[in-house]
Design an enzyme around this catalytic site. Sequence first.
Site, PDB file in Angstrom:
ATOM      1  CB  CYS A   2      -0.946   0.104   1.189  1.00  0.00           C
ATOM      2  SG  CYS A   2      -2.059  -1.284   1.350  1.00  0.00           S
ATOM      3  NE  ARG A  27       4.544   1.629  -0.278  1.00  0.00           N
ATOM      4  CZ  ARG A  27       5.579   1.272   0.462  1.00  0.00           C
ATOM      5  NH1 ARG A  27       6.799   1.449   0.001  1.00  0.00           N
ATOM      6  NH2 ARG A  27       5.412   0.759   1.654  1.00  0.00           N
ATOM      7  CG  ASN A 101       1.585   0.559   4.078  1.00  0.00           C
ATOM      8  OD1 ASN A 101       1.239  -0.606   3.899  1.00  0.00           O
ATOM      9  ND2 ASN A 101       2.834   0.975   3.964  1.00  0.00           N
ATOM     10  CD  GLU A 476      16.053 -13.437  -9.526  1.00  0.00           C
ATOM     11  OE1 GLU A 476      15.542 -13.898  -8.494  1.00  0.00           O
ATOM     12  OE2 GLU A 476      15.643 -12.387 -10.062  1.00  0.00           O
ATOM     13  CE  LYS A 480      12.558 -11.427 -11.211  1.00  0.00           C
ATOM     14  NZ  LYS A 480      13.415 -10.937 -10.159  1.00  0.00           N
ATOM     15  CD  GLU A 483       8.314 -11.118  -9.532  1.00  0.00           C
ATOM     16  OE1 GLU A 483       9.441 -11.436  -9.972  1.00  0.00           O
ATOM     17  OE2 GLU A 483       8.155 -10.308  -8.613  1.00  0.00           O
ATOM     18  CG  HIS A 499      17.292 -37.862  -7.353  1.00  0.00           C
ATOM     19  ND1 HIS A 499      17.706 -39.144  -7.096  1.00  0.00           N
ATOM     20  CD2 HIS A 499      18.405 -37.167  -7.693  1.00  0.00           C
ATOM     21  CE1 HIS A 499      19.020 -39.234  -7.250  1.00  0.00           C
ATOM     22  NE2 HIS A 499      19.470 -38.038  -7.615  1.00  0.00           N
ATOM     23  CE  LYS A 594      10.947  -2.955  -6.842  1.00  0.00           C
ATOM     24  NZ  LYS A 594      11.545  -4.037  -7.657  1.00  0.00           N
TER      25      LYS A 594
HETATM   26  O1  M6R Z   1      12.611  -5.444  -1.119  1.00  0.00           O
HETATM   27  P1  M6R Z   1      13.140  -6.834  -0.918  1.00  0.00           P
HETATM   28  O2  M6R Z   1      14.371  -7.101  -1.693  1.00  0.00           O
HETATM   29  O3  M6R Z   1      13.298  -7.213   0.523  1.00  0.00           O
HETATM   30  O4  M6R Z   1      11.997  -7.769  -1.508  1.00  0.00           O
HETATM   31  C1  M6R Z   1      12.077  -9.166  -1.421  1.00  0.00           C
HETATM   32  C2  M6R Z   1      11.125  -9.826  -2.378  1.00  0.00           C
HETATM   33  O5  M6R Z   1       9.811  -9.469  -2.097  1.00  0.00           O
HETATM   34  C3  M6R Z   1      11.433  -9.443  -3.838  1.00  0.00           C
HETATM   35  O6  M6R Z   1      12.754  -9.747  -4.169  1.00  0.00           O
HETATM   36  C4  M6R Z   1      10.497 -10.185  -4.794  1.00  0.00           C
HETATM   37  O7  M6R Z   1      10.770 -11.545  -4.771  1.00  0.00           O
HETATM   38  C5  M6R Z   1      10.616  -9.614  -6.198  1.00  0.00           C
HETATM   39  N1  M6R Z   1       9.328  -9.159  -6.629  1.00  0.00           N
HETATM   40  C6  M6R Z   1      11.090 -10.579  -7.200  1.00  0.00           C
HETATM   41  O8  M6R Z   1      11.222 -10.002  -8.454  1.00  0.00           O
END
Ligand code: M6R
Length: 599
Positions: A2, A27, A101, A476, A480, A483, A499, A594
């Site tokens: 938020c 956010r 928030n 990673e 990505k 997501e 396995h 974010k």
């Molecule tokens: O702000 P942070 O790095 O602590 O956030 C951690 C995760 O929420 C963040 O890396 C999330 O996995 C991303 N959206 C991935 O792209």
Amino acid sequence: MCGIVGYIGHRKASDIILSGLEKLEYRGYDSCGICFLDDLSHDFVMYKDKGRVRHLIDDFDYSMSNHLGIGHTRWATHGKPNQINSHPHFSWNQRFALVHNGVIENYKELIAKYLPNADFVSETDTEVIATLIEHFSNTLSVEEAIRKTLSLIEGSYALLILDTQHPEFIYAAKNKSPLLIGVGEKGVTLASDVMALVGNADKYMPIEDKTFTVVEKTEDSYQYRLCDIIGSPVEESFMEMNIVLEEIGKAGYSHYMLKEICEQPSVVRKIISKYMNDDVFSIDPKALSIVQNAKRIYIIAAGTSMHAGYVGKYYFENIAKVPAEVFIASEFAYNMPLLVENCAFVFISQSGETADLRACLVNVKALGYPTLTITNVPTSTLAREADAFLEIFAGPEIAVASTKAYVGQVAILLVVAYVMAKKKPFDLHHELSRVAVAMEAIIDKREYVHSLVGEKLTKRNCFYIGRGLDYYTCLEAALKLKEISYIQTEGFAAGELKHGTIALIEDGVPVIAIISQHAINNNTRANIREVHSRGAEVLVISLNNVSELTDEIVLMDVHESLSPMVTVIPTQLISFYSALDLGKDIDKPRNLAKSVTVE
Ligand code: M6R
């Protein structure tokens, strides 16, 4: 999650709030709203609904003059994203309007104790705060009623409050959720993130937990006051506003994510310039002493930052020669392992606000362990509350999917391990500079990567496989892709496939293999043959000196230890173009935000 923005001053409040909400939309973007005082009628006007800030901006009536208001962009925690649950919320008798928030953990107990007969219209915990303030204001002054409410609510909050009976004030308070105050010549802005202050404030300051702020609009000016929960003044420590508007625009790119992918070579170069003096890499001595004196380093992070943490573990162990372990913050917070003596904690967070990490930080600080935060936001909570912090200098990262911050985190972890190392294994300046060039080379070929996506990524699911450092990149890469494209993707240690998971491989299933290390080249190639012979549509990403003629994406050679910063780039491009081809909302993927400020 938020975003909240409030403004009092001589400029039009709704303009500042709406443009601030657009900047804070990363956010949370389920719904949004605004409440402001109409200068003419002296009534409070409220607009709020499910959907994006763009709809609010399009539907807004700009004819009304106003100089004071609050706004909100939401990531739902209590109740569905709909008009009723959107913020701002009025108190029961509509005296107070409030944006919030955070999450109030004891709101049900508070209803039972203080408001058993209240009729709530929404399903939110926020409406309870507004009505509690109203309840206490029957017998107390407004400030006392707010402070009394703050003393009762448990959980996280950043609040902006308007009182319809005293329409010249905005009241603000915070605990655990971020809130900043920005002061400019023409007014005061309060917001969850410094980005909403850019252009409106000359100086700004993060507000500390349990601080209560009152901003008042006087006849021809405004004034603000910061005090603690019992009303005593707190010390002000304003900083100069050093972010410019251009830094948070798209600079001609179609999406923030693509812009941020393309910025990665400059992030690496910036890190070199910030951490190298007179040809020698160095870090803040306090940060260095925390990790250097540790017998074991515990890395705490979430999501992408945790994947950077895995690479960091490799650097601590292989370069600095200190054992390290990586923990998922949300697990560590409530299931702390047996710790060794003389350990240190490294928190990795782009935003510096992730609630899961904060919970761990509070716990380990209470136990007296030394703490270091690696973050992109030097004013963030985790930066301020750890014993020391190191900045990654990636510049504002707006796309929800983290790209340049990941590379920045990996680079800083490398710098830290390198500075700690008694014996330097290579020339870091030279190797990091090569990384930046190798990144540029593949970024320049992004249209080619796009063409591969169209050919190979046509299924509902996908696998990334690799070993060692490449395995971390697979984790990673998989996060990505899922997501932003919603293609179900898993990152696997290549040797682990047989396995169990290999049962999922059938004709046409995409498997993307990453190979950057000599030692595991033959092993991963064997695993590629295993999936290929079961029908998988294989795509190989390799460094030049371990490549084979048929590999689809061959990257410029860099030092093997630094390869995660390069091999991750084509995987980011694969995610971006898959999501683009599927017509997804790349910068704001569904259900995400974010900055994850709730546990
Ligand atoms: O702000 P942070 O790095 O602590 O956030 C951690 C995760 O929420 C963040 O890396 C999330 O996995 C991303 N959206 C991935 O792209």
